[in-house]
Design an enzyme around this catalytic site. Structure first.
Site, mmCIF file in Angstrom:
data_model
loop_
_atom_site.group_PDB
_atom_site.id
_atom_site.type_symbol
_atom_site.label_atom_id
_atom_site.label_comp_id
_atom_site.label_asym_id
_atom_site.label_seq_id
_atom_site.Cartn_x
_atom_site.Cartn_y
_atom_site.Cartn_z
ATOM 1 N N HIS A 1 0.828 -1.190 0.000
ATOM 2 C CA HIS A 1 0.000 0.000 0.000
ATOM 3 C C HIS A 1 0.872 1.255 0.000
ATOM 4 O O HIS A 1 1.573 1.534 0.970
ATOM 5 C CB HIS A 1 -0.894 -0.029 1.246
ATOM 6 C CG HIS A 1 -1.867 1.089 1.337
ATOM 7 N ND1 HIS A 1 -1.755 2.098 2.269
ATOM 8 C CD2 HIS A 1 -2.986 1.350 0.623
ATOM 9 C CE1 HIS A 1 -2.777 2.926 2.142
ATOM 10 N NE2 HIS A 1 -3.535 2.502 1.144
ATOM 11 N N HIS B 1 -1.282 10.352 -2.914
ATOM 12 C CA HIS B 1 -2.581 9.943 -2.398
ATOM 13 C C HIS B 1 -3.632 11.016 -2.580
ATOM 14 O O HIS B 1 -4.798 10.734 -2.805
ATOM 15 C CB HIS B 1 -2.463 9.570 -0.926
ATOM 16 C CG HIS B 1 -3.747 9.086 -0.322
ATOM 17 N ND1 HIS B 1 -4.553 9.895 0.435
ATOM 18 C CD2 HIS B 1 -4.373 7.891 -0.399
ATOM 19 C CE1 HIS B 1 -5.621 9.202 0.814
ATOM 20 N NE2 HIS B 1 -5.533 7.994 0.322
HETATM 21 O O1 G3P Z 1 -6.887 1.649 -2.697
HETATM 22 C C1 G3P Z 1 -7.048 0.887 -1.559
HETATM 23 C C2 G3P Z 1 -6.809 1.798 -0.459
HETATM 24 O O2 G3P Z 1 -5.565 2.367 -0.710
HETATM 25 C C3 G3P Z 1 -7.856 2.846 -0.417
HETATM 26 O O3 G3P Z 1 -7.528 3.767 0.489
HETATM 27 O O4 G3P Z 1 -7.270 6.119 0.793
HETATM 28 O O5 G3P Z 1 -5.324 4.625 1.050
HETATM 29 O O6 G3P Z 1 -6.202 5.132 -1.189
HETATM 30 P P1 G3P Z 1 -6.523 4.968 0.252
HETATM 31 CA CA CA Z 2 -5.231 3.626 -2.742
#
Ligand code: G3P
Ligand code: CA
Length: 337
Positions: free
Chosen positions: A4, A46
């Site tokens: 992530h 992000h």
């Molecule tokens: O894309 C999956 C997850 O990353 C969604 O949350 O806000 O971290 O992009 P975010």
């Molecule tokens: Ca994401």
């Protein structure tokens, strides 16, 4: 095992260093969130507001770019990628988003550029060749309706970049994700790549809100809605509390919801986000002590999701996600009950 924002527990997020470390730790996919520059180049951030993840606020030359905008209904003040050319963005350097929780990462502040999607695809390809593992990419289109409204639609440059890297064909190690529904439906007509509908634990898709529709993310989890999602998507990317709901009083997780079963009935994969080691992000029964920044039992939480039947996890700590997958109890420091 999706890294992530890279190995963002160990390096400032969305940097080539973060993605490289994630690959070295065994991640199968690296996840760039994508936004656009003023000249239409996709970069990994992000948010389109970059005050929290770059040193832009300390660059006097860009002081006049500070602005207040409404993005998906939220008024935000800062510096926005769509107001910078790629050449200008490349003069900035990434900083750690969570310096209190991840002080070790701050030693890297000021070292790494904001990467383009092209650079990330090149990194994945070269890492695949070097390691002999197929390294996948799992890009997310951020604020697709907002960017389309600026004439900076994300979908065409996304697909063009994948095409240039020969990663646009069926079977390529790619998932495309979005919190919105309309751009996924459009992408389904443009690419054979698998699509993932993101589902948050509250709220509603921004594209539906903008159209005046009242469908919420919760509504999208009803069996009929899941069947509809399966007409354009391969899977769901869901907030982890939707799979393992927390007790409202204790904050502990226990019995899984029916989400995984319902999604699988609709032939949808389920990937959960976001698994993070710090206590503040963990259910109470996986915490160690009371310091919100201390690490708890992330391996235990990851096992709980795997045991609930999820098909994939997004983690800031791909080392621990891989350890959990590989069932290494020596890394499990005692799962609380
Ligand atoms: O894309 C999956 C997850 O990353 C969604 O949350 O806000 O971290 O992009 P975010
Ligand atoms: Ca994401």
């Amino acid at each position: 095992m999706v890294a992530h924002r890279g190995a963002s527990g160990h390096r400032p997020e969305h940097t080539l260093a973060s993605y490289s470390l994630a690959i070295a730790m065994g991640a199968e996919y690296i996840e760039p969130d994508l936004v656009s520059t003023r000249d239409g180049v996709l970069v990994a951030r992000h948010e389109n507001e970059i005050g929290g993840t770059t040193d832009v606020a300390r660059q006097p030359g860009f002081a006049s770019r500070r602005a207040t905008k409404v993005v998906d209904g939220v008024e935000t003040t800062g510096w926005f990628t769509e107001d910078f050319t790629l050449a200008e963005l490349k003069t900035l350097r990434a900083v750690e988003r969570l310096p209190l929780a991840r002080p070790g990462n701050t030693v890297h502040d000021g070292r790494f550029e904001v990467p383009t999607f092209e650079e990330i695809l090149t990194l994945a390809r070269e890492a695949s060749r070097r390691t002999g593992r197929e390294i996948g990419v799992y890009p997310e289109t951020k604020y697709p309706s907002y960017f389309a409204g600026l004439g900076l639609g994300l979908e065409n440059p996304l697909l063009a970049a994948l095409r240039r890297h020969r990663m646009d064909h069926r079977g390529a190690p790619v998932f495309l994700q979005s919190f919105e529904t309309s751009n996924l439906r459009a992408l389904a007509q443009l690419t054979p790549l698998p699509l993932v509908q993101l589902i948050d634990h509250e709220g509603a898709p921004a594209d539906l809100v903008a159209r005046g529709e009242h469908t919420t993310y919760a509504d999208l989890l009803a069996p009929a809605a899941l069947a509809e999602i399966a007409t354009y998507a391969t899977g769901l990317g869901v907030a982890k509390d939707l799979v393992l709901p927390r007790d409202r009083v204790t904050g502990a997780v226990g019995t899984p919801s029916s989400l995984v079963r319902d999604a699988h009935t609709a032939s949808l994969l389920v990937h959960v986000w976001t698994l993070r080691a710090e206590n503040q992000f963990l259910p109470t029964n996986f915490r160690h002590g009371t310091d919100p920044h201390a690490h708890g039992d992330l391996v235990g939480e990851t096992w709980a999701h795997l045991e609930a039947g999820v098909d994939g996890v997004f983690s800031d700590f791909p080392d621990l996600a891989v350890a959990a997958r590989d069932g290494r109890p020596d890394l499990r420091r005692g799962r609380a009950s």
